[in-house]
Design a protein around this motif. Structure first.
Motif, PDB file in Angstrom:
ATOM      1  N   GLY A  59       0.795  -1.222   0.000  1.00 52.12           N
ATOM      2  CA  GLY A  59       0.000   0.000   0.000  1.00 52.12           C
ATOM      3  C   GLY A  59       0.828   1.273   0.000  1.00 52.12           C
ATOM      4  O   GLY A  59       0.301   2.369   0.213  1.00 52.12           O
ATOM      5  N   ALA A  60       2.134   1.151  -0.274  1.00 48.55           N
ATOM      6  CA  ALA A  60       3.016   2.312  -0.187  1.00 48.55           C
ATOM      7  C   ALA A  60       2.681   3.364  -1.243  1.00 48.55           C
ATOM      8  O   ALA A  60       2.705   4.573  -0.956  1.00 48.55           O
ATOM      9  N   LEU A  61       2.359   2.919  -2.462  1.00 47.35           N
ATOM     10  CA  LEU A  61       2.012   3.875  -3.517  1.00 47.35           C
ATOM     11  C   LEU A  61       0.676   4.543  -3.222  1.00 47.35           C
ATOM     12  O   LEU A  61       0.540   5.765  -3.340  1.00 47.35           O
ATOM     13  N   ASP A  62      -0.311   3.738  -2.829  1.00 47.67           N
ATOM     14  CA  ASP A  62      -1.628   4.307  -2.514  1.00 47.67           C
ATOM     15  C   ASP A  62      -1.524   5.325  -1.380  1.00 47.67           C
ATOM     16  O   ASP A  62      -2.151   6.391  -1.431  1.00 47.67           O
ATOM     17  N   ASP A  63      -0.753   4.998  -0.353  1.00 49.84           N
ATOM     18  CA  ASP A  63      -0.654   5.897   0.796  1.00 49.84           C
ATOM     19  C   ASP A  63       0.153   7.148   0.474  1.00 49.84           C
ATOM     20  O   ASP A  63      -0.090   8.220   1.042  1.00 49.84           O
ATOM     21  N   THR A  64       1.123   7.023  -0.429  1.00 52.50           N
ATOM     22  CA  THR A  64       1.855   8.213  -0.880  1.00 52.50           C
ATOM     23  C   THR A  64       0.907   9.159  -1.606  1.00 52.50           C
ATOM     24  O   THR A  64       0.926  10.379  -1.377  1.00 52.50           O
ATOM     25  N   LEU A  65       0.055   8.608  -2.460  1.00 54.56           N
ATOM     26  CA  LEU A  65      -0.898   9.440  -3.193  1.00 54.56           C
ATOM     27  C   LEU A  65      -1.981   9.990  -2.276  1.00 54.56           C
ATOM     28  O   LEU A  65      -2.457  11.118  -2.469  1.00 54.56           O
ATOM     29  N   GLU A  66      -2.352   9.234  -1.250  1.00 59.14           N
ATOM     30  CA  GLU A  66      -3.317   9.762  -0.281  1.00 59.14           C
ATOM     31  C   GLU A  66      -2.702  10.915   0.507  1.00 59.14           C
ATOM     32  O   GLU A  66      -3.383  11.908   0.802  1.00 59.14           O
ATOM     33  N   ALA A  67      -1.415  10.813   0.822  1.00 63.13           N
ATOM     34  CA  ALA A  67      -0.728  11.928   1.475  1.00 63.13           C
ATOM     35  C   ALA A  67      -0.719  13.143   0.563  1.00 63.13           C
ATOM     36  O   ALA A  67      -0.929  14.283   1.011  1.00 63.13           O
ATOM     37  N   ALA A  68      -0.493  12.922  -0.735  1.00 67.47           N
ATOM     38  CA  ALA A  68      -0.528  14.032  -1.696  1.00 67.47           C
ATOM     39  C   ALA A  68      -1.904  14.688  -1.705  1.00 67.47           C
ATOM     40  O   ALA A  68      -2.013  15.922  -1.723  1.00 67.47           O
ATOM     41  N   ARG A  69      -2.952  13.879  -1.680  1.00 67.26           N
ATOM     42  CA  ARG A  69      -4.310  14.439  -1.664  1.00 67.26           C
ATOM     43  C   ARG A  69      -4.558  15.243  -0.388  1.00 67.26           C
ATOM     44  O   ARG A  69      -5.232  16.275  -0.415  1.00 67.26           O
TER      45      ARG A  69
END
Length: 337
Positions: free
Chosen positions: A293-303
């Motif tokens: 989930g590292a990519l998903d969570d990186t993008l959620e942090a961006a959001r």
């Protein structure tokens, strides 16, 4: 002012077009300044600088200066030279970065250092920094000079910080956020901050636009760090997996390493130390990022940072400029999808 964080809209395809249209006339004036000030009696300087400046790129940072001035209905022209100074600072850092990183591509073209060599590339970067400072001084505001010169120093600190963190697998999420806050977000923040200064819009406007730029900058870099593992050279304008091969400790790596098994962590250590950087290793890295989930969570942090940027504009009345600036944030995040 405390306000509810505005959600990212459900807009299917957010675009920079509204901002481009908003600042088109001002950008023509900025481009004229850039073209004039990159000239030199030393022919190599405009040749090398023009390779990057004319080589594409969204001109996001100077556009933010211009859009912020439009948001405030600033009627003057001081922001044109300051937006050019922002672009020169950014271009100088890119030239220096390509030397440090040994990059092969920049904005879809061969990196300047591979054509003209490292010494010339560094020196032309220095020239552009000098031109930026000339433009700041010509503006005549000590406050503007402090904002932009301070950002230049912070960017340099962030780049050195990133260099010391390179290949250091124990780099923490907090360290990473500090690095991108310096090397990327500082210039976004300064680009927005100078507009309310020249417009004499007051402290609240300064704080709000500085926060808008800073949070947008962090969101922008988080997305960049994610798409280094998921996009392609044509989209990014640089090589897929460059960060991986350079051993850069970005958030997707930090999260995947922290959440992985002992075998996974051994792989990440070898990869970041340059011992496992083949195409197969890159594919394994992406698979581990997806599995943890590292990519998903990186993008959620961006959001999350994008929402903060949008929320920072809540003190300003609705206008075409505000809507364009909101959509620019949405575009910065949507690049990953």
């Amino acid at each position: 002012m405390t306000a509810t964080v505005t959600p990212i809209s459900g807009r299917a395809q957010p675009s920079l077009q509204p901002m481009l249209a908003l600042v088109a006339e001002d950008m023509n004036a900025v481009n004229a300044v850039i073209l004039e000030r990159m000239q030199s009696k030393v022919a190599l300087i405009p040749e090398l600088a023009g390779h990057l400046i004319a080589g594409g790129g969204k001109r996001m940072r100077p556009m933010l200066t211009l859009a912020s001035a439009r948001l405030l209905d600033y009627p003057g022209t001081r922001h044109h030279k300051l937006a050019a100074a922002v672009e020169f600072i950014h271009t100088a850092t890119l030239l220096h970065d390509d030397v440090v990183d040994g990059s092969a591509m920049r904005r879809g073209k061969t990196a300047a250092n591979l054509i003209w060599g490292n010494p010339a590339t560094v020196l032309v970067g220095d020239f552009l920094f000098s031109r930026a400072f000339e433009l700041m001084v010509e503006d005549g505001s000590l406050k503007v000079l402090k904002i932009l010169s301070g950002a230049s120093a912070v960017i340099a600190e962030g780049e050195v910080d990133q260099l010391t963190a390179q290949r250091r697998i124990e780099t923490s999420e907090e360290e990473y956020l500090r690095i991108i806050g310096a090397k990327t977000a500082a210039l976004f923040a300064a680009a927005c901050h100078v507009a309310p200064v020249v417009a004499e819009a007051g402290e609240e406007a300064e704080k709000s636009l500085e926060a808008y730029g800073r949070n947008l900058g962090i969101a922008f870099q988080l997305v960049d760090d994610a798409i280094d593992y998921t996009s392609d050279e044509e989209t990014m304008g640089k090589g897929l997996g460059d960060d991986f091969r350079d051993g850069k400790m970005t958030l997707p790596v930090i999260l995947a390493h922290h959440r992985g098994s002992a075998d996974d962590r051994a792989f990440w250590k070898a990869a970041m130390q340059g011992e496992a950087v083949s195409d197969e290793d890159l594919a394994r890295a992406v698979a581990l990022m997806r599995a943890t989930g590292a990519l998903d969570d990186t993008l959620e942090a961006a959001r999350s940072y994008a929402r903060r940027a949008i929320d920072a504009l809540s003190i300003f009345p609705d206008s075409a400029a505000r809507r364009a600036m909101v959509e620019a944030v949405e575009f910065a995040v949507a690049r990953a999808y």
